[in-house]
Design a protein around this motif. Structure first.
Motif, PDB file in Angstrom:
ATOM      1  N   ASN A   1       0.863  -1.195   0.000  1.00  8.32           N
ATOM      2  CA  ASN A   1       0.000   0.000   0.000  1.00  8.32           C
ATOM      3  C   ASN A   1       0.895   1.240   0.000  1.00  8.32           C
ATOM      4  O   ASN A   1       0.990   1.983   0.958  1.00  8.32           O
ATOM      5  CB  ASN A   1      -0.965   0.003   1.188  1.00  8.32           C
ATOM      6  N   THR A   2       1.543   1.466  -1.149  1.00 14.76           N
ATOM      7  CA  THR A   2       2.527   2.550  -1.236  1.00 14.76           C
ATOM      8  C   THR A   2       1.894   3.926  -1.348  1.00 14.76           C
ATOM      9  O   THR A   2       2.607   4.914  -1.377  1.00 14.76           O
ATOM     10  CB  THR A   2       3.476   2.328  -2.429  1.00 14.76           C
ATOM     11  N   GLY A   3       0.559   3.970  -1.449  1.00 16.45           N
ATOM     12  CA  GLY A   3      -0.074   5.260  -1.265  1.00 16.45           C
ATOM     13  C   GLY A   3      -0.435   6.006  -2.509  1.00 16.45           C
ATOM     14  O   GLY A   3       0.409   6.517  -3.221  1.00 16.45           O
ATOM     15  N   VAL A   4      -1.724   6.059  -2.781  1.00 12.91           N
ATOM     16  CA  VAL A   4      -2.255   6.925  -3.829  1.00 12.91           C
ATOM     17  C   VAL A   4      -3.208   7.897  -3.155  1.00 12.91           C
ATOM     18  O   VAL A   4      -4.129   7.489  -2.467  1.00 12.91           O
ATOM     19  CB  VAL A   4      -2.995   6.107  -4.905  1.00 12.91           C
TER      20      VAL A   4
ATOM     21  N   GLN B   1      -5.324  12.880   5.316  1.00  7.66           N
ATOM     22  CA  GLN B   1      -4.875  11.568   5.770  1.00  7.66           C
ATOM     23  C   GLN B   1      -3.448  11.291   5.300  1.00  7.66           C
ATOM     24  O   GLN B   1      -2.602  10.838   6.081  1.00  7.66           O
ATOM     25  CB  GLN B   1      -5.808  10.479   5.232  1.00  7.66           C
ATOM     26  N   ALA B   2      -3.187  11.564   4.020  1.00 10.60           N
ATOM     27  CA  ALA B   2      -1.853  11.320   3.471  1.00 10.60           C
ATOM     28  C   ALA B   2      -0.808  12.191   4.154  1.00 10.60           C
ATOM     29  O   ALA B   2       0.307  11.740   4.449  1.00 10.60           O
ATOM     30  CB  ALA B   2      -1.850  11.573   1.967  1.00 10.60           C
TER      31      ALA B   2
ATOM     32  N   ILE C   1       4.027  11.423  10.100  1.00  9.00           N
ATOM     33  CA  ILE C   1       4.285  10.422  11.141  1.00  9.00           C
ATOM     34  C   ILE C   1       5.422   9.499  10.721  1.00  9.00           C
ATOM     35  O   ILE C   1       6.327   9.202  11.512  1.00  9.00           O
ATOM     36  CB  ILE C   1       2.999   9.622  11.437  1.00  9.00           C
ATOM     37  N   MET C   2       5.397   9.047   9.479  1.00  4.37           N
ATOM     38  CA  MET C   2       6.454   8.150   9.008  1.00  4.37           C
ATOM     39  C   MET C   2       7.807   8.833   9.022  1.00  4.37           C
ATOM     40  O   MET C   2       8.817   8.231   9.419  1.00  4.37           O
ATOM     41  CB  MET C   2       6.119   7.642   7.608  1.00  4.37           C
TER      42      MET C   2
ATOM     43  N   VAL D   1       2.935   8.530  -3.437  1.00  7.51           N
ATOM     44  CA  VAL D   1       3.278   9.471  -2.390  1.00  7.51           C
ATOM     45  C   VAL D   1       4.184   8.863  -1.308  1.00  7.51           C
ATOM     46  O   VAL D   1       4.967   9.569  -0.682  1.00  7.51           O
ATOM     47  CB  VAL D   1       1.987  10.050  -1.762  1.00  7.51           C
ATOM     48  N   PHE D   2       4.133   7.548  -1.100  1.00 12.41           N
ATOM     49  CA  PHE D   2       4.946   6.928  -0.056  1.00 12.41           C
ATOM     50  C   PHE D   2       6.126   6.137  -0.608  1.00 12.41           C
ATOM     51  O   PHE D   2       6.813   5.445   0.142  1.00 12.41           O
ATOM     52  CB  PHE D   2       4.091   6.003   0.817  1.00 12.41           C
TER      53      PHE D   2
END
Length: 585
Positions: A111-114, A167-168, A174-175, A231-232
């Protein structure tokens, strides 16, 4: 808009060469699906989704991956002359999240983030996505229809989601902080807060973070092209793999019902498992330390108080003694988690505190003030209700000392009063047939007689409207007879419904003379919900009980995605609410 095509290939060593013969598969934005159906005796097959500008080269990279060679058999590439990068990312995300909710295949993606971003003609492209899904359904990549998938707990609690921008932003910040702190000898108890109203996706963020950290630490597929430029993707590098590899992370869920539902999803998600979903007691009893503990519905963490049984009281005492020694008798579950983990991330909504055993709002506010803004993230965008943020705020305003000046409407969101309890039940039955996930819920204004006597009626509103409370307190929303029962706050907090039929009992009333909402303690039947906390010398005053009963009804009235029907037992309260909601006949 021109039509799309779906071209199949066998996923073999020759796929790169075959694909290179097609011009659009060498230099054109496409979306592709790699999968194999469930083999004999297996419940799940395997599926992987991707998007690329060069399908031919991308297949060479995938074929070099041993796991994919072993598990995947077929490739399908989706081509459209008007596809661009934004469309492909959106379609890829659409297919991934529906595959995760379908459950017929293990989704091998990270789940690398969209980010859920808008783009030109998105609504028109989304129509094409529906057609692509239907063709994939007919070819066996999916087993269930979109409405069936969207109503499933696998979909609602899946870590494969397109995050909205706030959310993103919270996840990225946080990451980045965790990556920096994991290189240090951080003292236990570092706190981070993610705050948000009902429906802003706090649980989504919690589950997403769990999957993201596990995927980074797992390290499979970290390499050329695998994580793209989403994004991630910046987090999927070798140095971060080492930071997260072997780290102990847990998702703490105080409510039993929601904990079981999330555990079911984790069991079917690569990299996650049910044992990662824990109670505060399990974390406190664990012999080791945790690196990151994420707490969903953190406002439901307990302070030191009289528990439901003697053994539960003894366990609370033992944990405090073991963790803190003499002088730690009044420590809370939050204190436990801070003692046992270097980093604690709290998903918090202080307006959802519903029992005196919950850590008091003022204690959280004091901690929030001490932490400062750098450790706090706010989710604003309403993800649940079609009524949007306006509807959520309207509910809080209606239940406040300063109600709205006029009645508002909320577009497609269906909300109104229902005078007849039988009619409320019929509406829920009808909406469940049409949309699924329609349920009746109520305040705790009736005793739970059927807990001991399975044939007893709990809520007797009329000869043709006699109901029992929820007959299970774990995953009630999805239980066999839930449509014909009434759920309490303890079975629905944290869940989404398509339609909620809310029964407001005589625990909440309206005084026409004072113009105030008042409570009746005798008609509130949650014994633990009005018990004084003698251990901390904190009485459940009328003011405190009133705030909790109003919080309960605010939670119940904000469960519905598509609509909320309201039946009010107290006539003056019904008349008062009639100022703000029309009557549904």
């Amino acid at each position: 808009m021109t039509s799309y095509s779906i071209t199949p290939f066998d996923f073999t060593s020759t796929i790169e060469k075959q694909a290179a013969e097609h011009e659009h598969l060498r230099n054109w934005p496409v979306v592709y699906v790699l999968n194999s159906p469930p083999s004999s005796g297996e419940k799940q097959g395997y599926v992987y989704f991707g998007e690329t500008l060069n399908f031919s080269v991308r297949m060479r990279q995938h074929w070099a991956n041993e796991e994919k060679r072993e598990k995947l058999r077929t490739a399908r590439v989706i081509i459209h002359e008007e596809f661009n990068k934004s469309v492909c990312l959106d379609l890829e995300s659409f297919l991934i999240k529906h595959a995760a909710g379908d459950g017929s295949h293990e989704v091998m993606n990270r789940n690398t983030g969209v980010v859920d971003s808008d783009y030109f003609d998105r609504e028109r492209y989304n129509t094409i996505f529906q057609d692509i899904f239907q063709e994939m359904l007919e070819e066996g990549v999916f087993q269930r229809s979109i409405p069936e998938i969207v109503n499933s707990e696998l979909f609602k609690l899946s870590p494969f989601k397109s995050l909205n921008h706030d959310q993103a932003t919270a996840v990225v910040d946080i990451m980045e902080g965790l990556i920096e702190d994991l290189d240090k000898e951080t003292e236990p108890g570092n706190l981070l807060f993610i705050e948000g109203d009902p429906g802003t996706g706090k649980t989504v963020v919690a589950i997403y973070l769990m999957k993201l950290m596990q995927d980074i630490g797992d390290g499979r597929d970290v390499g050329e092209g695998e994580t793209g430029d989403t994004v991630f993707s910046e987090f999927f590098v070798e140095g971060n793999r080492e930071r997260f590899d072997g780290k102990r992370i847990a998702l703490v869920v105080p409510q039993q019902s929601l904990r079981k539902s999330i555990g079911n999803v984790f069991d079917r998600t690569p990299g996650l498992n049910r044992n990662m979903v824990m109670t505060p007691h399990q974390v406190a009893r664990d012999p080791g330390m945790f690196d990151v503990v994420i707490v969903d519905e953190a406002h439901r963490l307990n302070q030191r108080s009289n528990q439901n049984s003697g053994p539960a009281n003894n366990e609370f005492i033992d944990i405090n003694r073991n963790l803190f020694g003499e002088g730690g008798e009044l420590k809370s579950q939050l204190d436990w988690l801070r003692k046992k983990s270097r980093h604690v991330i709290l998903m918090l909504d202080l307006r959802q505190t519903v029992r005196p055993q919950d850590i008091p709002r003022e204690e959280f506010e004091e901690i929030l003030e001490q932490q400062g803004k750098k450790k706090r993230y706010r989710l604003h965008t309403q993800m649940r209700s079609l009524g949007g943020n306006d509807y959520i705020q309207y509910i809080y305003d209606v239940l406040s000392p300063m109600p709205p000046a006029k009645r508002l409407s909320f577009g497609e969101y269906e909300v109104g009063l229902v005078d007849s309890p039988r009619r409320l039940y019929e509406l829920i039955l009808q909406r469940d047939r049409e949309h699924g996930l329609a349920r009746m819920v109520a305040g705790y204004a009736w005793e739970w007689a059927s807990k001991k006597n399975k044939s007893a009626i709990d809520i007797d509103l009329a000869p043709d409207a006699r109901f029992q409370w929820n007959q299970t307190d774990t995953d009630w929303v999805n239980s066999r007879n839930a449509l014909h029962e009434v759920g309490s706050i303890h079975t629905v907090q944290g869940y989404d419904l398509n339609y909620a039929g809310v029964i407001i009992g005589r625990d909440l009333r309206y005084d026409p003379e004072s113009g105030e909402l008042i409570i009746n303690r005798d008609n509130y039947h949650d014994k633990k919900g009005k018990e004084n906390n003698k251990l901390r010398k904190r009485d459940t005053t009328e003011e405190l009980l009133r705030s909790m009963i109003l919080n309960i009804y605010a939670v119940l009235l904000t469960r519905g995605i598509k609509g909320t029907f309201i039946h009010v037992v107290d006539p003056p309260l019904r008349e008062y609410l009639g100022r703000y909601f029309s009557v549904i006949r």
